[in-house]
Write a protein that holds these residues in place. Structure first.
Motif, PDB file in Angstrom:
ATOM      1  N   SER A 311      -1.734   3.129   5.421  1.00 56.05           N
ATOM      2  CA  SER A 311      -2.981   2.385   5.647  1.00 56.05           C
ATOM      3  C   SER A 311      -3.347   2.285   7.126  1.00 56.05           C
ATOM      4  O   SER A 311      -4.512   2.083   7.457  1.00 56.05           O
ATOM      5  CB  SER A 311      -2.840   0.986   5.056  1.00 56.05           C
ATOM      6  OG  SER A 311      -1.728   0.339   5.651  1.00 56.05           O
ATOM      7  N   GLY A 348       0.444   4.495   1.533  1.00 61.83           N
ATOM      8  CA  GLY A 348      -0.713   4.599   0.651  1.00 61.83           C
ATOM      9  C   GLY A 348      -0.620   3.763  -0.610  1.00 61.83           C
ATOM     10  O   GLY A 348      -1.465   3.884  -1.492  1.00 61.83           O
ATOM     11  N   SER A 370       1.959  -1.903   4.291  1.00 58.38           N
ATOM     12  CA  SER A 370       0.925  -2.933   4.201  1.00 58.38           C
ATOM     13  C   SER A 370       1.101  -3.828   2.978  1.00 58.38           C
ATOM     14  O   SER A 370       0.771  -5.014   3.012  1.00 58.38           O
ATOM     15  CB  SER A 370      -0.462  -2.296   4.166  1.00 58.38           C
ATOM     16  OG  SER A 370      -0.604  -1.515   3.019  1.00 58.38           O
TER      17      SER A 370
HETATM   18  P1  XMP Z   1       1.308   1.788   4.106  1.00 59.72           P
HETATM   19  O1  XMP Z   1       0.147   2.484   3.477  1.00 59.72           O
HETATM   20  O2  XMP Z   1       2.296   1.308   3.121  1.00 59.72           O
HETATM   21  O3  XMP Z   1       2.033   2.930   4.972  1.00 59.72           O
HETATM   22  O4  XMP Z   1       0.871   0.729   5.045  1.00 59.72           O
HETATM   23  C1  XMP Z   1       3.257   2.727   5.615  1.00 59.72           C
HETATM   24  C2  XMP Z   1       3.763   4.044   6.154  1.00 59.72           C
HETATM   25  O5  XMP Z   1       2.871   4.577   7.144  1.00 59.72           O
HETATM   26  C3  XMP Z   1       3.610   5.389   8.054  1.00 59.72           C
HETATM   27  N1  XMP Z   1       3.279   4.937   9.406  1.00 59.72           N
HETATM   28  C4  XMP Z   1       2.426   5.582  10.212  1.00 59.72           C
HETATM   29  N2  XMP Z   1       1.788   6.760  10.053  1.00 59.72           N
HETATM   30  N3  XMP Z   1       0.795   6.451  12.189  1.00 59.72           N
HETATM   31  C5  XMP Z   1       0.965   7.206  11.075  1.00 59.72           C
HETATM   32  O6  XMP Z   1       0.358   8.266  10.961  1.00 59.72           O
HETATM   33  C6  XMP Z   1       1.424   5.268  12.411  1.00 59.72           C
HETATM   34  O7  XMP Z   1       1.223   4.615  13.418  1.00 59.72           O
HETATM   35  C7  XMP Z   1       2.282   4.827  11.370  1.00 59.72           C
HETATM   36  N4  XMP Z   1       3.091   3.735  11.256  1.00 59.72           N
HETATM   37  C8  XMP Z   1       3.674   3.840  10.030  1.00 59.72           C
HETATM   38  C9  XMP Z   1       5.077   5.216   7.734  1.00 59.72           C
HETATM   39  O8  XMP Z   1       5.491   6.344   7.032  1.00 59.72           O
HETATM   40  C10 XMP Z   1       5.083   3.951   6.889  1.00 59.72           C
HETATM   41  O9  XMP Z   1       6.189   3.868   6.025  1.00 59.72           O
END
Ligand code: XMP
Length: 494
Positions: A311, A348, A370
C-alpha cells in the motif's frame, strides 16, 4: 464455466487481487471444519497463515508476541542497530503472556514524584535494588499514585506489598487461573531466569478473555518460547547482525530486499545455510519463476512474493518493475510448490477476501503491513484528528524518512549515494488489538474457503491446479462487488 487459473494467468496480463474473482464451489462441511494451519517455511508450521511485515511501523516486540500468540508469526524489522533488534526478539520471546508491557522498576526509597516520567506505565514495580534483578517488594498502580497529593511519599510507604510473581511460561489460560487465585492482586511480575522480564495486569487478562479464541493455539518453538522472525540484509555487516539474532533465539530470518534475485542474496542464502544449518531462511522478494528458481537453487526455505504491490510502495512507478500481485503469487507458487518451498504473499492485503485469494492462488501465508499498522500492537503512539479519529503513522521502508533512519540496504544498491524513495509515509486508522481483529479476519477467511469447497490450504492449492474456476472482473463488476448506491446517514446542516 469460468477459466482455470492456468488459462487465466497465461494471457499476458498482470492481475491484482481485485481484478480476479473466484466462482463458488460446493459446501460439503461446516465452517468449523476449515483448517487454516500452514507452513511458513520448509520446517516451520503455523496455525494461522498470517505474518507481520518487517517494517518499523509494524513489527517490534509487541506485534511479534501477539502474532505468535495468535498462531502466526511476526518478523522484526532491521531498521535499528543489531543489538537493539536482538533485544526486541528477546523481549517478544521473554514471556508466554500475549501482551507485552515493558515494566518500570523503582526502588522503595524513591518518591512518588519520581514516577512522573512514567505517566504512561499502568504499573510501577518496586524492587529492593531498583532494577529487574532484585527482590520484588510490591507495586504501585497508575490510578493510585496519580491521585496522591503528597508527591514526596516514599514508594515503600505507599506500594501494594506483594512478592508474588508468575513464571515466564504462564500463558493466557494459566494467567486467568493465577488472577482468580490471587484475588487481591491487580498486577503480577513475570519472571524468567531470575529476572523480571514483564508484568501482566488483571485488566489485560479480563480484556483478552472477552476476545474470540483461536482454535489451534500459538506458535511455540522447541524451547516453549514464542516463535519470532527477524529481517536482515545481504551486506557483510548483516553476518554480525545475524550472530546477535541467533543469540537472542530468533527462529527464522528473512532476507529483506525488494529485488531478491541478486548475487548478494544468493551468497547470503548460501552463507546462512552453511553457517547455521538449523536456521530457516526466507528469500525474496520475487515475482517471477525465473527469480524464484535462482533462490530455490541457492537453498531458500521460503519465498517472499511481491514487488510494488504494497500500500505504501512506489517501486513500480519509480523503477518500472514489478507485477500484479495475484499473477505474481500464482506464478511463483506454481514453481515453488514443485520444490516444497512455501510462498509468502507479501503486500496488497486490505481485506479478508484478498487473503482468501492469495492463499488459494498458491501462497501458504500472507505478509501484512497496512492491515496491522493501525493496531495497538504496532510501534508508535496514536494521534487524534480534530474530528476524534485516531491514527497511527505507517511508512514504507523505502520512504526517505525510513531510509534516513537506516533502511537503505533494502532499496539502494551497495554503492549508491543518492537516495531515491520507493515508498511513502502515511497514516492508518486505529483498529484496536490484533488479538481481537485477526481472529475475526480468520473466521471470514474460513468462510471464503467454505464457499470454494476447500477444507484446508492443501485442498485450496489442489483445487487451483484442477477444478477452481476464475474470471477477470471488469471495472463495473468491481464497483458492483463493493458497497455502492447508498447515501450517508450523517445529518448535514442545511
Ligand atoms: P501492505 O500492502 O501490506 O504492504 O502495506 C507491505 C509490504 O510492502 C513492502 N514495502 C515496500 N515496498 N516501497 C516498496 O516498494 C517501500 O517503501 C516499502 N515498504 C514496505 C514490503 O514488502 C511490505 O511487507
Amino acid at each position: 464455466d469460468g477459466y482455470s487459473a492456468q488459462k487465466l494467468f497465461h494471457q499476458g496480463y498482470s492481475y491484482t487481487y481485485d481484478d480476479v474473482i473466484f466462482l463458488p464451489g460446493y459446501i460439503g462441511f461446516p465452517v468449523e471444519q476449515v483448517d487454516l494451519s500452514t507452513k511458513l517455511t520448509r520446517n516451520i508450521s503455523l496455525n494461522i497463515p498470517c505474518v507481520s511485515s518487517p517494517m518499523d511501523t509494524v513489527t517490534e516486540s509487541s506485534m511479534a508476541r501477539a502474532m505468535a500468540a495468535l498462531g502466526g508469526i511476526g518478523i522484526i524489522h532491521a531498521n535499528i542497530p543489531p543489538s537493539d533488534q536482538a533485544s526486541l526478539v528477546k523481549a517478544a520471546k521473554s514471556s508466554r503472556f500475549p501482551v507485552l508491557s515493558n515494566p518500570v522498576f523503582r526502588s522503595p526509597s524513591d518518591s512518588i514524584i519520581s514516577l512522573e516520567y512514567f505517566a504512561d506505565a499502568p504499573c510501577i514495580l518496586v524492587i529492593d535494588s531498583g532494577d529487574c534483578r532484585g527482590k520484588l517488594l510490591g507495586y504501585v498502580t497508575k490510578s493510585g499514585w496519580m491521585n496522591l497529593t503528597d508527591k514526596e511519599t516514599r514508594l515503600a510507604n505507599y506500594m501494594v506489598k506483594s512478592s508474588d510473581f508468575a513464571p515466564w511460561d504462564c500463558d493466557l489460560a494459566k494467567m486467568i487461573c493465577y488472577f482468580e487465585e490471587k484475588a487481591g492482586n491487580e498486577f503480577t511480575p513475570i519472571v524468567k531466569g531470575g529476572e523480571i522480564v514483564d508484568v501482566a495486569g488483571r485488566e489485560d487478562v479480563e480484556r483478552l478473555r472477552g476476545y474470540p479464541r483461536l482454535v489451534g493455539g500459538g506458535s511455540v518453538d522447541a524451547n516453549g518460547e514464542w516463535m519470532v522472525g527477524a529481517a536482515i540484509g545481504t551486506r557483510e555487516a548483516d553476518k554480525e547482525r545475524l550472530q546477535h539474532l541467533i543469540k537472542a533465539g530468533v527462529n527464522v530470518v528473512v532476507l529483506d530486499s525488494s529485488q531478491g534475485n541478486s548475487l548478494y542474496q544468493i551468497d547470503m542464502i548460501k552463507y546462512v545455510k552453511k553457517t547455521y544449518p538449523e536456521l530457516d531462511v526466507i528469500g525474496g522478494n520475487v515475482v517471477t519463476m525465473y527469480q524464484a528458481d535462482n533462490l530455490i537453487k541457492a537453498g531458500v526455505d521460503g519465498l517472499r512474493v511481491g514487488m510494488g504491490s504494497g500500500s505504501i510502495c512506489t517501486t513500480q512507478e519509480v523503477c518500472a518493475v514489478g507485477r500484479g500481485q495475484a499473477t505474481a503469487v500464482y506464478k511463483v507458487s506454481s514453481l515453488a510448490s514443485q520444490y516444497g518451498v512455501p510462498v509468502i504473499a507479501d503486500g496488497g492485503i486490505s481485506n479478508s477476501g484478498h487473503i482468501v485469494k492469495a492463499l488459494s492462488l498458491g501462497a501458504s501465508t500472507v505478509m501484512m503491513g497496512s492491515f496491522l499498522a493501525g493496531s495497538a500492537e504496532a510501534p508508535g503512539a496514536y494521534y487524534c484528528l480534530s474530528d476524534g479519529r485516531r491514527l497511527k503513522k505507517y511508512r514504507g521502508m523505502g520512504s526517505l524518512e525510513a531510509m534516513t533512519k537506516g533502511s537503505d540496504a533494502r532499496y539502494l544498491g551497495d554503492t549508491s549515494k543518492l537516495k531515491i524513495a520507493q515508498g511513502v509515509v502515511g497514516a492508518v486508522a486505529d483498529k484496536g488489538s490484533v488479538l481481537k481483529f485477526v481472529p475475526y479476519t480468520m473466521q471470514a477467511v474460513k468462510q471464503g474457503f467454505q464457499d470454494l469447497g476447500a477444507q484446508s490450504l492443501k485442498d485450496a492449492h489442489d483445487m487451483t491446479k484442477t477444478t477452481l474456476r476464475l474470471e477477470v472482473r471488469t471495472g463495473a463488476a468491481q464497483v458492483e462487488g463493493g458497497v455502492h448506491g447508498l447515501v450517508s446517514f450523517e445529518k448535514k446542516p442545511f
